[in-house]
Scaffold this motif. Structure first.
Motif, PDB file in Angstrom:
ATOM      1  N   CYS A 175       2.421   4.444   8.483  1.00 26.65           N
ATOM      2  CA  CYS A 175       1.048   5.105   7.802  1.00 26.65           C
ATOM      3  C   CYS A 175       0.337   6.194   8.433  1.00 26.65           C
ATOM      4  N   ASN A 202      -3.459   3.366   2.178  1.00 24.73           N
ATOM      5  CA  ASN A 202      -2.141   3.363   2.633  1.00 24.73           C
ATOM      6  C   ASN A 202      -1.750   2.280   3.222  1.00 24.73           C
ATOM      7  N   ARG A 254      -1.539  -1.009   1.424  1.00 25.66           N
ATOM      8  CA  ARG A 254      -0.442  -1.020   0.465  1.00 25.66           C
ATOM      9  C   ARG A 254       0.879  -1.400   1.224  1.00 25.66           C
ATOM     10  N   TYR A 255       1.009  -0.770   2.693  1.00 24.17           N
ATOM     11  CA  TYR A 255       1.908  -1.157   3.450  1.00 24.17           C
ATOM     12  C   TYR A 255       2.033  -2.521   3.390  1.00 24.17           C
ATOM     13  N   LYS A 271       0.062  -1.354  -6.150  1.00 22.47           N
ATOM     14  CA  LYS A 271      -0.868  -0.288  -6.726  1.00 22.47           C
ATOM     15  C   LYS A 271      -2.064  -0.659  -7.555  1.00 22.47           C
TER      16      LYS A 271
END
Length: 71
Positions: free
Chosen positions: A12, A37, A40-41, A68
């Motif tokens: 990230c 980010n 999401r990771y 998402k």
């Protein structure tokens, strides 16, 4: 924890050095303040395992859509 933070930082572009969830809690921040980010990771790593434990198998495209939609 060091390995996990290293993986997050590599993926990230962050520079976390501590157990930041506890630091966030101590300072009154919530998960929504963590960069998208990074959230999401983490979801990409955790969601498939959690869903599989509940008997739900999910392909990569569906996982990405779920990640998402949650962020």
């Amino acid at each position: 924890m060091t390995q996990i933070l290293s993986e997050i930082n590599d993926a990230c572009g962050t520079a976390y050095r501590h157990n930041w969830p506890s630091k966030l809690a101590d300072s009154g921040f919530n998960l929504e303040r963590v960069p998208s980010n990074v959230r999401r990771y983490m979801m990409r790593k955790v969601l498939p395992v959690v869903l599989l434990e509940r008997g739900i198998s999910i392909d990569a495209d569906a996982l990405e859509g779920l990640v998402k939609s949650l962020t």
